[in-house]
Design an enzyme around this catalytic site. Sequence first.
Site, PDB file in Angstrom:
ATOM      1  N   CYS A  50      -0.451   4.115   2.111  1.00  0.00           N
ATOM      2  CA  CYS A  50      -0.287   3.901   3.551  1.00  0.00           C
ATOM      3  C   CYS A  50       1.136   4.207   4.009  1.00  0.00           C
ATOM      4  O   CYS A  50       1.349   4.802   5.073  1.00  0.00           O
ATOM      5  CB  CYS A  50      -0.613   2.451   3.919  1.00  0.00           C
ATOM      6  SG  CYS A  50      -2.215   1.845   3.376  1.00  0.00           S
ATOM      7  N   ASP A  51       2.105   3.784   3.204  1.00  0.00           N
ATOM      8  CA  ASP A  51       3.490   3.764   3.677  1.00  0.00           C
ATOM      9  C   ASP A  51       4.477   4.612   2.881  1.00  0.00           C
ATOM     10  O   ASP A  51       5.639   4.729   3.273  1.00  0.00           O
ATOM     11  CB  ASP A  51       4.000   2.313   3.678  1.00  0.00           C
ATOM     12  CG  ASP A  51       3.150   1.414   4.567  1.00  0.00           C
ATOM     13  OD1 ASP A  51       2.706   1.889   5.626  1.00  0.00           O
ATOM     14  OD2 ASP A  51       2.923   0.252   4.190  1.00  0.00           O
ATOM     15  N   CYS A  74       0.838  -1.202   0.000  1.00  0.00           N
ATOM     16  CA  CYS A  74       0.000   0.000   0.000  1.00  0.00           C
ATOM     17  C   CYS A  74       0.873   1.251   0.000  1.00  0.00           C
ATOM     18  O   CYS A  74       1.375   1.681   1.049  1.00  0.00           O
ATOM     19  CB  CYS A  74      -0.924  -0.004   1.224  1.00  0.00           C
ATOM     20  SG  CYS A  74      -1.968   1.464   1.342  1.00  0.00           S
TER      21      CYS A  74
END
Length: 342
Positions: A139-140, A136
């Site tokens: 997300c990261d 992701c």
Amino acid sequence: MDTQRKTRLLIIGSGPAGYTAGVYGARAMLDPILVQGIEPGGQLTTTTEVENWPGDTEVQGPDLMVRMEAHAKAMGCEIVGDIITDLDLSSRPFIARGDSGTTYEADAVILATGARAKWLGLDSEEAFKGFGVSACATCDGFFYRGQEIVVIGGGNTAVEEALFLTNFASKVTLIHRRNELRAEKILQDRLLKHPKVETLWHHTLEEVVGEDNPKGVSAVRVKHVDTGEISEIPAKGVFIAIGHAPANELVKDTLELHHGGYVKVTPGSTETSIPGVFAAGDLTDHKYRQAVTSAGMGCMAALDAERFLAEQGEQTGKDETLPLGYGAPEGEGVAADEPQDA
């Protein structure tokens, strides 16, 4: 304390398919309950810019899902923050059990559990998940500011992830086992023109290399698919973007599946192999897998469920001469088998 809930329509999943089913189910006066699942909002909550949702030239994925949830609530759909862990489809009413301890009894069920990211299955991939290996980018990606990273894959997911990561990384290397991408042409064009992106064709990921103290990724080892030659590429982050697999755990042993695990539905409908159980969105769509097609299938599922309940003698209280899912002024009803566009 364990509780029991009864509903005419239970919707499992909260992506575009689930929320749209909630809107139409509520409009059909079925008093639906929607259980959001482990990832409320689905895959779009981990997407940034969405440019192909009709009516929005550009919209943030999480914002779009907040709007969908609010719409379903406004129509009268009850939305529950629970995770269904077991689903008994052996007889009607169907029984679903939630992680909260709640048991849901439903006359009809719409499955909209979507899909989840695929992994390569490498031991080193597993070892560094959360420590440099991710599926992701939204997300990261922030954690890799100024770093070199790699993305594995060649479809829309991989290209979108790579483009997003250019906002943070000093360099993004896209590694693909073929010599051409499968992504949409407009995305390919953006990627191949981007000054931060380098493509490595005809290679597969063999191993993620890193340290244990502190734990983190330092490089990847890749193999040329034709020559077998192994080379090493420096990287602080590795993003696996090879697509998604249908989240069919609840029904893989009870419903008919095809195309590698997608729930099979009757052509032109959302009916599954069990009467009263309907499927919509990425759980059943092995071909298109778009937010807009998922939403369309959510609409279809709610209308199919309404028709099913009516045929079982479980009426909604509406004039049966009206098209399913719609209201009409008195005297303007149409036959139930001639639904109109909305």
